[in-house]
Design an enzyme around this catalytic site. Structure first.
Site, PDB file in Angstrom:
ATOM      1  N   GLY A  84       8.303   2.851  -2.325  1.00  0.00           N
ATOM      2  CA  GLY A  84       9.287   3.857  -2.688  1.00  0.00           C
ATOM      3  C   GLY A  84      10.616   3.213  -2.935  1.00  0.00           C
ATOM      4  O   GLY A  84      10.754   2.002  -2.829  1.00  0.00           O
ATOM      5  N   THR A  85      11.560   4.038  -3.239  1.00  0.00           N
ATOM      6  CA  THR A  85      12.883   3.482  -3.453  1.00  0.00           C
ATOM      7  C   THR A  85      13.474   3.076  -2.113  1.00  0.00           C
ATOM      8  O   THR A  85      14.429   2.355  -2.035  1.00  0.00           O
ATOM      9  CB  THR A  85      13.799   4.524  -4.091  1.00  0.00           C
ATOM     10  OG1 THR A  85      13.631   5.746  -3.388  1.00  0.00           O
ATOM     11  CG2 THR A  85      13.468   4.729  -5.537  1.00  0.00           C
ATOM     12  N   ILE A  92       0.813  -1.209   0.000  1.00  0.00           N
ATOM     13  CA  ILE A  92       0.000   0.000   0.000  1.00  0.00           C
ATOM     14  C   ILE A  92       0.844   1.255   0.000  1.00  0.00           C
ATOM     15  O   ILE A  92       0.349   2.365  -0.015  1.00  0.00           O
ATOM     16  CB  ILE A  92      -0.988   0.023   1.202  1.00  0.00           C
ATOM     17  CG1 ILE A  92      -0.253  -0.192   2.511  1.00  0.00           C
ATOM     18  CG2 ILE A  92      -2.068  -1.002   1.005  1.00  0.00           C
ATOM     19  CD1 ILE A  92      -1.157  -0.072   3.725  1.00  0.00           C
ATOM     20  N   GLY A  93       2.128   1.069   0.031  1.00  0.00           N
ATOM     21  CA  GLY A  93       3.016   2.213  -0.087  1.00  0.00           C
ATOM     22  C   GLY A  93       4.312   1.711  -0.653  1.00  0.00           C
ATOM     23  O   GLY A  93       4.705   0.583  -0.391  1.00  0.00           O
ATOM     24  N   GLN A  99       8.848  -0.044   1.920  1.00  0.00           N
ATOM     25  CA  GLN A  99       7.491  -0.385   1.515  1.00  0.00           C
ATOM     26  C   GLN A  99       6.586  -0.516   2.727  1.00  0.00           C
ATOM     27  O   GLN A  99       7.039  -0.810   3.813  1.00  0.00           O
ATOM     28  CB  GLN A  99       7.466  -1.736   0.772  1.00  0.00           C
ATOM     29  CG  GLN A  99       8.251  -1.759  -0.511  1.00  0.00           C
ATOM     30  CD  GLN A  99       9.551  -2.531  -0.360  1.00  0.00           C
ATOM     31  OE1 GLN A  99       9.776  -3.192   0.640  1.00  0.00           O
ATOM     32  NE2 GLN A  99      10.406  -2.428  -1.358  1.00  0.00           N
ATOM     33  N   VAL A 100       5.322  -0.287   2.465  1.00  0.00           N
ATOM     34  CA  VAL A 100       4.311  -0.581   3.473  1.00  0.00           C
ATOM     35  C   VAL A 100       3.356  -1.600   2.862  1.00  0.00           C
ATOM     36  O   VAL A 100       2.928  -1.449   1.715  1.00  0.00           O
ATOM     37  CB  VAL A 100       3.520   0.676   3.879  1.00  0.00           C
ATOM     38  CG1 VAL A 100       2.473   0.313   4.925  1.00  0.00           C
ATOM     39  CG2 VAL A 100       4.437   1.738   4.435  1.00  0.00           C
ATOM     40  N   ASP A 159       6.551  16.376  11.137  1.00  0.00           N
ATOM     41  CA  ASP A 159       6.171  16.153   9.740  1.00  0.00           C
ATOM     42  C   ASP A 159       4.653  16.052   9.619  1.00  0.00           C
ATOM     43  O   ASP A 159       4.130  15.135   8.994  1.00  0.00           O
ATOM     44  CB  ASP A 159       6.852  14.907   9.178  1.00  0.00           C
ATOM     45  CG  ASP A 159       6.845  14.900   7.649  1.00  0.00           C
ATOM     46  OD1 ASP A 159       6.565  15.962   7.055  1.00  0.00           O
ATOM     47  OD2 ASP A 159       7.100  13.839   7.044  1.00  0.00           O
TER      48      ASP A 159
END
Lengths: 253, 525
Positions: B35-36, B32-33, B39-40, B172
């Site tokens: 990136g380089t 569900i997520g 991960q999620v 953030d």
């Protein structure tokens, strides 16, 4: 303050001294006694302090590192978790956890400087590998409450906050990390025990102050006795005995 | 620090779980997520069937062992237990993680281990949340009601107040880090940048935190000693964004960000912000001419109490900015319409269900189509323009971007294209392409009166037309740092990998300072 030792699970996590002084079966096979176990932990605590002094790391980080190490050995064996690697790695990890980061290569540099023995001159990759094992052994339970936190408050409240008293108690608290007290007693009681010893030593009467605290003074006195016992026996912790303990560890059963 | 209310103080630490379990206790359902840098996954616990989110702590490229950011996050999350703060359930490892990841960390295994095949790692297990605020707000056809906005804001402030009382700065706060479940609960997530602080803290903190659009002026002026007020600025930005329908301060660079702030809040001087002239970067970043505060003017269409609260949040001087606690006492939350009960909120289809896959495939398909389209018409078109621009019409766009089954057509006429359209569009296409959920956030039904100034947002063409399910960049899933509900914060474990969208936000508010900053702060105090 965000934390209160009375109700924290840190309190619940505390162990009985009997639980702490259990030699891991693997170590027992090598003939490690409870006394040896204690000696090695003491030796490694001193080593962590020495290493930290060279790198110029503050005491609180040392305290956290020693606590990590002692927590590790409530679960893991000396045999599998080589103390001479665990100790500096705990320092490395504590530096991160306490926001005083020290680079692995600097740590390694000082390990080499301090440890003459070729065999224990660890490299960065050894530290990093052990770090993961320690994190798992600690179950990522990285928060430590220290007796230092309540010390200034107590000293001020009891009216003993002069420099010599502060120094003495602070030093006493430092020395408690040579024992397993941080694993067996709530930090604020360790603080009070140190203040108690210091007040007796400096002949300051703060009996009424202690009485007004809603604290079980028997426990405070017990801790104080433990600390005093430690000082009494301190002379017996000789280098030779430490060597003998490490030699046992080195021999396979 | 305001005195803590009873029950706000976290007096307990999480009890240690007995032995780190293996990640094999979970069945990974869907990513569900992405990136380089991490991960999620959405996963199911085998034994209980419970759905969780697994956030992988990536270790490669890490020269200093276990990343300090992960240590911070773990320490902080183990300390915080609140209904508006994401709950870290446990940490699991995969059996052969240690060695492999460390070998990788040491640079031994980089070439011959295929990341996709290699499953090892350390995972943080979180409760599963269906959406994040940005993703939800971006949902086509969805418009938040006033009680709903109040409800989310109240929860955001309650969670943040709890963090601040426990001396944690989030650092953030942004929409994609505010997770929302289908019971209407909002939780703060991604504590990868969070820090414990103490009021007497003598050490310096890094000012390279908070996604640019939500970054307060004191950080942009180089402050290294700061407190909870920084998070409150971000809250103000989110609040205004919810009411306004689009981000209010979308700067591209730090200096542009500061200028946007000056244009809205006036330029800082010794009167409105005592001590500002002594800020490290005050002289370089001064506004060229004195500007008046225009918050009231810009947002005059907001209701009175909302504007009043917003005014107190968007205060330049951090020492005068409202605290989370005081904000909760604001009239806004105590006047009609009152914040609704989270449970009364409508439930929305999860962003990660079966449909998402369909959407994703469609997206890829469309992406290819778009590429072809681009190839076919290169000379006629400004090369940087997104394909939707071509032809400029809604029908045309619709032809290219068939709306998905979940994206009902909106028959409202499209708002006029902004005058400066193309350049604006290009900006988002290029830079926000990442995981941004789509150009159609805040549908037109929401806030038509809301001063749609699409120049800076560049999304107007799509806001009136059919809602294309595909994201701005055409490939949000593959390329983006995160998928739709990404607030679990796949933030980089160390900040040494360059590239944009470091914070793992859904491509929102990217950090133009890029890799330089990332290298900087991992190891700063």
């Amino acid at each position: 303050m965000a934390s209160n030792f009375w109700t924290s699970t840190h309190y619940k996590e505390l162990k009985d001294p009997e639980e702490i002084n259990v030699v891991h079966p693997l170590d027992a096979q090598r003939g490690i006694s409870v006394e040896d176990f204690r000696l090695i932990k003491l030796h490694m605590s001193n080593y962590i302090s020495k290493l930290a002094q060279h790198i110029k790391i503050r005491q609180r980080v040392v305290a956290t590192a020693v606590t990590y190490m002692r927590r590790v050995y409530t679960r893991k064996s000396l045999t599998e978790y080589e103390p001479r690697l665990v100790a500096p790695t705990c320092l490395y990890l504590a530096c991160k956890a306490e926001e005083s980061v020290v680079h692995a290569k600097i740590l390694v540099f000082y390990i080499r400087k301090l440890y003459a023995d070729e065999k224990f001159r660890y490299e960065i990759k050894d530290i990093l590998e052990m770090e993961m094992k320690i994190l798992e052994a600690l179950e990522f339970y990285l928060v430590v409450f220290h007796p230092y936190r309540s010390l200034p408050e107590y000293l001020q409240d009891s009216g003993l906050n002069d420099t010599s008293m502060t120094h003495l108690t602070w030093g006493l608290v430092n020395d408690t990390y040579r024992m397993d007290l941080i694993l067996t007693h709530p930090p604020y009681l360790i603080t009070l025990a140190c203040i108690y010893i210091a007040s007796v030593y400096k002949e300051k009467d703060i009996k009424t102050w202690f009485e007004e605290l809603s604290v079980d003074m028997n426990i405070v006195k017990n801790i104080a006795m433990e600390i005093l016992d430690f000082y009494e026996n301190h002379r017996m912790f000789t280098e030779e005995r430490v060597h003998a303990a490490f030699n046992k560890l080195a021999t396979s059963p | 620090m305001a005195a803590a209310d009873l029950g706000m103080l976290n007096l307990e630490e999480a009890p240690p779980v007995s032995g780190s379990r293996s990640v094999d206790c979970f069945e990974k359902l869907e990513q569900i997520g992405e990136g380089t840098y991490g991960q999620v996954y959405m996963a199911k616990e085998n034994k209980t069937g419970e759905i969780v989110a697994l956030k992988k702590i990536r270790m490669d490229n890490e020269r200093e062992g276990f990343p300090i950011t992960a240590i911070r996050e773990i320490k902080i999350l183990k300390k915080l237990h609140h209904e508006n703060v994401i709950h870290l359930k446990e940490i699991v490892t995969s059996p052969d993680t240690t060695r492999m990841d460390l070998l990788k960390a040491c640079g031994f295994v980089t070439i011959f281990v295929d990341d996709n095949k290699y499953k090892g790692g350390i995972y943080m297990v979180f409760e599963y949340m269906d959406h994040d605020l940005t993703g939800l707000a971006d949902r086509p056809g969805l418009r938040f009601t006033v009680p709903q906005i109040k409800c989310y804001m109240k929860q955001l402030l309650t969670g943040l107040h709890y963090c601040h009382v426990n001396q944690v700065l989030h650092r953030d706060i942004k929409g994609s880090n505010l997770l929302i479940d289908n019971e209407g609960n909002l939780k703060l997530a991604d504590f990868g940048l969070a820090r414990s602080y103490s009021n007497d803290h003598t050490g310096n903190l890094t000012n390279r935190v908070i996604t640019l659009w939500y970054r307060p002026p004191e950080l942009l002026l180089g402050a290294t000693k700061y407190g909870p007020a920084i998070d409150m600025w971000s809250v103000g930005c989110i609040f205004a964004e919810l009411l306004n329908g689009k981000p209010i301060l979308p700067g591209k660079t730090e200096s542009e960000q500061l200028n946007k702030i000056y244009e809205l809040c006036g330029s800082p001087d010794e009167n409105n912000w005592p001590g500002v002239s002594k800020m490290p970067w005050f002289n370089q970043m001064k506004s060229t001419r004195p500007l008046k505060r225009r918050v009231r003017e810009m947002y005059r269409h907001f209701d009175r109490h909302a504007l009043e609260l917003l005014e107190k949040m968007l205060v330049l001087d951090p020492s005068q900015r409202i605290s989370a606690k005081d904000a909760l006492d604001a009239e806004y939350f105590w006047t009609d319409p009152l914040p609704c009960d989270p449970k009364s909120l409508p439930t929305y289809e999860s962003s990660h269900e079966f449909q998402t896959k369909k959407k994703r495939q469609q997206m890829r398909h469309n992406e290819e189509a778009a590429k072809k389209q681009k190839l076919q018409h290169p000379p006629q078109q400004h090369s940087r323009l997104p394909p939707q621009q071509h032809g400029g019409g809604q029908s045309h766009a619709a032809a290219h971007w068939p709306s998905g089954p979940n994206h009902p057509m909106n028959n409202a006429p499209p708002p006029p294209l902004p005058a400066g359209g193309p350049s604006g569009h290009h900006y988002y296409q290029k830079q926000r392409g990442g995981g941004a959920p789509g150009p159609n956030r805040y549908p037109p039904s929401g806030n038509q009166s809301g001063g749609y100034n699409n120049q800076s947002r560049g999304g107007s063409y799509s806001s009136g037309g059919p809602y294309p399910p595909q994201g701005r960049g055409g490939a949000p899933y593959g390329a983006g740092p995160r998928g739709p509900s990404s607030g679990y914060g796949v933030g980089p474990p160390n900040y040494s990998q360059g590239g944009g969208g470091q914070y793992g936000g859904s491509g929102r508010g990217q950090n133009p300072s890029g890799s330089a900053r990332n290298q900087q702060y991992g190891w700063q105090p």
